[in-house]
Each structure stands twice: as C-alpha cells, then as structure tokens.
Design an enzyme around this catalytic site. Structure first.
Site, PDB file in Angstrom:
ATOM      1  N   LYS A 173       0.838  -1.106   0.035  1.00 56.87           N
ATOM      2  CA  LYS A 173       0.080   0.099  -0.039  1.00 56.87           C
ATOM      3  C   LYS A 173       0.770   1.339   0.034  1.00 56.87           C
ATOM      4  O   LYS A 173       0.422   2.358   0.343  1.00 56.87           O
ATOM      5  CB  LYS A 173      -1.016   0.038   1.140  1.00 56.87           C
ATOM      6  CG  LYS A 173      -1.797  -1.129   1.274  1.00 56.87           C
ATOM      7  CD  LYS A 173      -2.548  -1.673   0.019  1.00 56.87           C
ATOM      8  CE  LYS A 173      -3.491  -0.820  -0.515  1.00 56.87           C
ATOM      9  NZ  LYS A 173      -3.885  -1.325  -1.913  1.00 56.87           N
ATOM     10  N   THR A 227       2.606   0.972  -4.946  1.00 57.69           N
ATOM     11  CA  THR A 227       3.049   0.197  -5.814  1.00 57.69           C
ATOM     12  C   THR A 227       2.472   0.204  -7.480  1.00 57.69           C
ATOM     13  O   THR A 227       3.398   0.239  -8.300  1.00 57.69           O
ATOM     14  CB  THR A 227       2.991  -1.251  -5.334  1.00 57.69           C
ATOM     15  OG1 THR A 227       2.722  -1.396  -3.963  1.00 57.69           O
ATOM     16  CG2 THR A 227       3.919  -2.491  -5.619  1.00 57.69           C
ATOM     17  N   THR A 228       1.322   0.142  -7.374  1.00 58.95           N
ATOM     18  CA  THR A 228       0.746   0.233  -8.675  1.00 58.95           C
ATOM     19  C   THR A 228       0.826   1.517  -9.226  1.00 58.95           C
ATOM     20  O   THR A 228       1.137   1.526 -10.642  1.00 58.95           O
ATOM     21  CB  THR A 228      -0.978   0.175  -8.198  1.00 58.95           C
ATOM     22  OG1 THR A 228      -1.253  -0.859  -7.325  1.00 58.95           O
ATOM     23  CG2 THR A 228      -1.734  -0.209  -9.611  1.00 58.95           C
ATOM     24  N   LYS A 286       7.157  -7.451  -9.252  1.00 61.22           N
ATOM     25  CA  LYS A 286       6.548  -6.728  -7.987  1.00 61.22           C
ATOM     26  C   LYS A 286       6.960  -7.703  -6.915  1.00 61.22           C
ATOM     27  O   LYS A 286       6.719  -9.031  -6.909  1.00 61.22           O
ATOM     28  CB  LYS A 286       5.214  -6.619  -8.146  1.00 61.22           C
ATOM     29  CG  LYS A 286       4.511  -5.973  -7.025  1.00 61.22           C
ATOM     30  CD  LYS A 286       3.110  -5.608  -7.076  1.00 61.22           C
ATOM     31  CE  LYS A 286       1.888  -6.121  -5.968  1.00 61.22           C
ATOM     32  NZ  LYS A 286       0.626  -5.881  -6.110  1.00 61.22           N
ATOM     33  N   HIS A 333       6.651  -7.563  -2.142  1.00 60.59           N
ATOM     34  CA  HIS A 333       6.633  -6.777  -0.985  1.00 60.59           C
ATOM     35  C   HIS A 333       7.650  -7.267   0.052  1.00 60.59           C
ATOM     36  O   HIS A 333       7.437  -6.967   1.316  1.00 60.59           O
ATOM     37  CB  HIS A 333       5.294  -6.996  -0.526  1.00 60.59           C
ATOM     38  CG  HIS A 333       4.153  -6.208  -1.266  1.00 60.59           C
ATOM     39  ND1 HIS A 333       4.113  -5.081  -1.594  1.00 60.59           N
ATOM     40  CD2 HIS A 333       2.902  -6.538  -1.388  1.00 60.59           C
ATOM     41  CE1 HIS A 333       3.230  -4.489  -2.202  1.00 60.59           C
ATOM     42  NE2 HIS A 333       2.191  -5.354  -2.402  1.00 60.59           N
ATOM     43  N   SER A 343      -4.282   2.863   4.688  1.00 64.93           N
ATOM     44  CA  SER A 343      -4.612   2.315   3.463  1.00 64.93           C
ATOM     45  C   SER A 343      -4.670   0.841   3.309  1.00 64.93           C
ATOM     46  O   SER A 343      -5.259   0.094   2.915  1.00 64.93           O
ATOM     47  CB  SER A 343      -3.474   2.820   2.442  1.00 64.93           C
ATOM     48  OG  SER A 343      -3.613   2.388   1.147  1.00 64.93           O
ATOM     49  N   TYR A 392       6.384   8.382  -1.682  1.00 63.96           N
ATOM     50  CA  TYR A 392       5.139   8.587  -2.219  1.00 63.96           C
ATOM     51  C   TYR A 392       5.063  10.116  -2.021  1.00 63.96           C
ATOM     52  O   TYR A 392       4.178  10.717  -3.135  1.00 63.96           O
ATOM     53  CB  TYR A 392       4.112   7.729  -1.521  1.00 63.96           C
ATOM     54  CG  TYR A 392       2.941   7.897  -1.803  1.00 63.96           C
ATOM     55  CD1 TYR A 392       2.110   6.840  -2.339  1.00 63.96           C
ATOM     56  CD2 TYR A 392       1.888   8.997  -1.187  1.00 63.96           C
ATOM     57  CE1 TYR A 392       0.377   6.934  -2.687  1.00 63.96           C
ATOM     58  CE2 TYR A 392       0.405   9.139  -1.439  1.00 63.96           C
ATOM     59  CZ  TYR A 392      -0.092   8.089  -2.272  1.00 63.96           C
ATOM     60  OH  TYR A 392      -1.573   8.138  -2.766  1.00 63.96           O
ATOM     61  N   SER A 450      -1.855  10.101 -13.129  1.00 62.31           N
ATOM     62  CA  SER A 450      -2.274  10.718 -12.369  1.00 62.31           C
ATOM     63  C   SER A 450      -3.532   9.724 -11.517  1.00 62.31           C
ATOM     64  O   SER A 450      -3.694   8.805 -11.967  1.00 62.31           O
ATOM     65  CB  SER A 450      -3.161  11.777 -12.840  1.00 62.31           C
ATOM     66  OG  SER A 450      -4.278  11.624 -13.469  1.00 62.31           O
ATOM     67  N   MET A 460      -5.570   7.125 -13.415  1.00 63.91           N
ATOM     68  CA  MET A 460      -5.619   5.514 -12.917  1.00 63.91           C
ATOM     69  C   MET A 460      -6.570   5.091 -12.134  1.00 63.91           C
ATOM     70  O   MET A 460      -6.954   3.749 -12.305  1.00 63.91           O
ATOM     71  CB  MET A 460      -4.313   5.448 -11.881  1.00 63.91           C
ATOM     72  CG  MET A 460      -3.286   5.572 -12.881  1.00 63.91           C
ATOM     73  SD  MET A 460      -1.503   5.252 -11.917  1.00 63.91           S
ATOM     74  CE  MET A 460      -1.519   3.807 -11.227  1.00 63.91           C
ATOM     75  N   GLY A 513      -5.738   8.317  -2.353  1.00 65.98           N
ATOM     76  CA  GLY A 513      -4.606   8.620  -3.120  1.00 65.98           C
ATOM     77  C   GLY A 513      -4.024  10.251  -2.748  1.00 65.98           C
ATOM     78  O   GLY A 513      -3.651  10.898  -3.320  1.00 65.98           O
TER      79      GLY A 513
HETATM   80  P1  A3P Z   1      -5.150   5.015  -0.602  1.00 63.92           P
HETATM   81  O1  A3P Z   1      -5.841   3.744  -0.051  1.00 63.92           O
HETATM   82  O2  A3P Z   1      -4.728   5.733   0.610  1.00 63.92           O
HETATM   83  O3  A3P Z   1      -6.197   5.682  -1.599  1.00 63.92           O
HETATM   84  P2  A3P Z   1      -0.456  -0.224  -3.676  1.00 63.92           P
HETATM   85  O4  A3P Z   1      -0.565   0.101  -5.223  1.00 63.92           O
HETATM   86  O5  A3P Z   1       0.592  -0.257  -3.058  1.00 63.92           O
HETATM   87  O6  A3P Z   1      -1.364  -1.199  -3.346  1.00 63.92           O
HETATM   88  O7  A3P Z   1      -0.966   1.011  -3.189  1.00 63.92           O
HETATM   89  C1  A3P Z   1      -2.498   1.641  -3.046  1.00 63.92           C
HETATM   90  C2  A3P Z   1      -2.393   3.042  -2.640  1.00 63.92           C
HETATM   91  O8  A3P Z   1      -1.948   3.873  -3.635  1.00 63.92           O
HETATM   92  C3  A3P Z   1      -3.945   3.540  -2.450  1.00 63.92           C
HETATM   93  O9  A3P Z   1      -4.009   4.567  -1.353  1.00 63.92           O
HETATM   94  C4  A3P Z   1      -4.091   4.127  -3.793  1.00 63.92           C
HETATM   95  O10 A3P Z   1      -5.246   5.069  -3.899  1.00 63.92           O
HETATM   96  C5  A3P Z   1      -2.799   5.075  -4.077  1.00 63.92           C
HETATM   97  N1  A3P Z   1      -2.469   5.153  -5.395  1.00 63.92           N
HETATM   98  C6  A3P Z   1      -2.562   4.283  -6.499  1.00 63.92           C
HETATM   99  N2  A3P Z   1      -2.377   5.051  -7.600  1.00 63.92           N
HETATM  100  C7  A3P Z   1      -2.226   6.393  -7.476  1.00 63.92           C
HETATM  101  C8  A3P Z   1      -2.087   7.626  -7.905  1.00 63.92           C
HETATM  102  N3  A3P Z   1      -1.835   7.564  -9.255  1.00 63.92           N
HETATM  103  N4  A3P Z   1      -1.687   8.839  -7.179  1.00 63.92           N
HETATM  104  C9  A3P Z   1      -1.810   8.673  -5.861  1.00 63.92           C
HETATM  105  N5  A3P Z   1      -2.001   7.578  -5.047  1.00 63.92           N
HETATM  106  C10 A3P Z   1      -2.271   6.594  -6.072  1.00 63.92           C
END
Ligand code: A3P
Length: 310
Positions: A62, A65-66, A121, A123, A153, A208, A243, A247, A274
């Site tokens: 969280k 990553t994505t 990927k 963790h 998150s 982040y 952005s 996404m 986000g």
């Molecule tokens: P939140 O739950 O705080 O919204 P991961 O990909 O490691 O699982 O992380 C997911 C977190 O990254 C989520 O946070 C998600 O909303 C946020 N996230 C994903 N894409 C994003 C982006 N383009 N900009 C900002 N935050 C993003």
C-alpha cells in the site's frame, strides 16, 4: 492528446469463486508474518532466476506499488501509452510471491512465460529478496510512504481483499500494525532495511509524498535511473497517464477487472483516496501519540525523513 482505445481483453484466466479458497490467516515464516500460500512456494521464490534486465519494484504493501509500476512501464514505453493499456497492471508486473490456488496463476508462473525486460513486483523486506537479483545487479525501484497513511491504506485494503485476513476494528488493526503483526511484517523494519540497502545496491528509493508533490520531477529521476532520456512532452504525458484520476478510471490499473470474490470494491475501492495526510481522519489523538512515540523509538537514522503532510 487522444490515446488509442485500450485492448481491454480479459486478464489471465481466473478460476471460479469456489476454487479461490477465501481469506488466509498469517503465519510466522523466517521471522516474518506471511500468508501460508506464500510459504508454500518458498523454495521456488528463493531460487527464482532473475535476468540482468529485470526491474524489481519493491514496496511495503500500500505504499504506491501500482502507481510506480505504471510510471516504470510508461517510462519504458517512452510515453507510448497504448503499450500500458494493453493488459492489467498485475500481468505487466507479476507479483513474485503471489501464490493462489490453481487455476489462478502464480507470480512465478506469470514471470516464467514473460519476455524481457520483465517488471517484477515484491513486498519482501530487503533481506528476503531472492539472491539472483543481487547477483545480476538488477535495477530496483523502491517506494516508501509515510507510515500513518500507509497503515490506513492497508487497513482498508484488508477489508476489501478477500485473500488477506479480516483486519478487525480499526483500533485492533492499529495495534497489530504498530507491532508488525500484519502480512509482510513491520513497516518500520521494511522502510529502514531498504534505506540501508541502497548504500550498496542498485536501488532508486522514492517517496510517495515526493511523487505527489512533483510527479514530473520524480518521473524524470526514474527515467534517468532506467537509462531513458525523455523529453518534457513525454514526461508530461506520463504525469497525466499516472495521475490518481486517470488511474482510478483506467481498468488496466484500478483492479476492477478482478472478480469481487478477489477484490470487493464495494467494501473499499482499490483506488481509494490517493492522498497525503488522509490518516488525520482515521487516527485518534492518542493513536497519533502512540505512533509518534514508536516512530521516535524505531527511526533512529536522521537521513531517512518521512512527511505525513504536504
Ligand atoms: P489509498 O488507499 O490511501 O488511497 P499499492 O498500489 O501499493 O497497493 O498502493 C495503493 C495506494 O496507492 C492507495 O492509497 C491508492 O489510492 C494509491 N494510489 C494508486 N495510484 C495512485 C496515484 N496515481 N496517485 C496517488 N495515489 C495512488
């Protein structure tokens, strides 16, 4: 600029709900709380044969990553977004230690059949990364997120992810998380272990909060690390494509292609907020004090600085 229509297609074939197996309880393995499914393929993971041009994307769950997967993929595609829109994120950057029951494909299976250059990927904390990544001097992109937002998150993710344990109440989760009793362990150990490792390894350590503050600057750093000189127009296109709002609407990044028995977005969407600082609406005053106390106790390296607001 208009983008080509995505080839939505279907993700890797998945099984039926009855084959999925439901939530797992974590077990301690090599000193780390992990899902039993990860432990089941431990030897396969540890003996993973990395290729020199693999790019490892490592994060505490969280941490973004994505988001960074999308940035890396877009940088490698030199801004040709049609390449990023062809398949879902989880197939473009297979999750090394993901090991669901058959017929759901494991990370190892996806990676074995993937052409180079592969995005991988993980963790894992740094000491559990398969040795072949270091032997091949692979590039590693690590993203760290401040521990307060990261915890919130992860809590909401455990509510919607039907494979992870039930998180319990927020108060219970807060204590468990602070004690490192969540899958992949302690946030403190993770971010500090990787921070130290970057002194010796080929690691780009991103935050982040920096990505939020100035995505163009961070994408430029990323491109440089990956050996890509991209002009400003391409960087701007990648900023736009990665952005939060883009996404969130993109089925190749928002995980909505997975069935609800895997990720239940009606409980909490994967693309949730986000933001930096959303912990303020979740933490109580006393939880905030407890976190700060633990932070002071554990985070002794003055060079590693997190921002909990922008
Ligand atoms: P939140 O739950 O705080 O919204 P991961 O990909 O490691 O699982 O992380 C997911 C977190 O990254 C989520 O946070 C998600 O909303 C946020 N996230 C994903 N894409 C994003 C982006 N383009 N900009 C900002 N935050 C993003």
């Amino acid at each position: 600029m208009s983008q080509p229509a995505p080839e939505v297609g279907s993700p890797e074939p998945v099984g039926e709900e009855s084959e999925f197996g439901g939530r797992e309880e974590i077990v301690l393995w090599e000193g780390l709380p992990l899902m039993p499914s990860v432990v089941r393929c431990w030897d396969g993971i540890q003996n993973f044969a990395a290729r020199p041009d693999d790019i490892l994307i490592a994060t505490y769950p969280k941490a973004g990553t994505t988001w960074v997967v999308e940035m890396v993929d877009a940088v490698l595609a030199e801004g040709d977004m049609s390449r990023c829109l062809r398949i879902p994120t989880f197939n473009r950057a297979p999750f090394l230690e993901l090991n669901p029951l058959p017929p759901f494909p494991s990370g190892l299976q996806l990676l074995q059949s993937m052409p180079s250059p592969r995005l991988v990927k993980t963790h894992f904390p740094v000491h559990l990364v398969p040795q072949s990544f270091w032997d091949n001097d692979c590039k590693v992109v690590y993203v760290a997120r401040n521990g307060k937002d990261n915890m919130v998150s992860y809590f909401h993710f455990q509510r919607m992810n039907q494979k992870l344990p039930e998180p319990g109440t927020w108060d219970e989760y807060f204590t468990a998380s602070l004690n490192g009793q969540v899958s992949w362990g302690s946030w403190f150990d993770h971010v500090t272990g990787w921070w130290k490792a970057k002194e010796k390894r080929n690691i780009l350590y991103l935050f982040y909060e920096d990505m939020k503050e100035d995505p163009a600057r961070e994408i430029t750093r990323l491109a440089k690390f990956l050996g890509k000189g991209l002009d400003q127009a391409v960087i701007d296109r990648i900023v736009d494509h990665t952005s939060f709002s883009s996404m969130k609407d993109n089925p190749m990044t928002n995980y909505t292609v997975l069935p609800s028995f895997v990720f239940n977005h009606s409980v909490s969407p994967f693309m949730r907020k986000g933001e930096v600082g959303s912990w303020k609406t979740q933490f109580t005053v006393s939880q905030n004090e407890r976190f700060d106390e633990e932070y002071r106790r554990r985070m002794t390296d003055p060079s590693l600085i997190f921002r909990t607001e922008l």
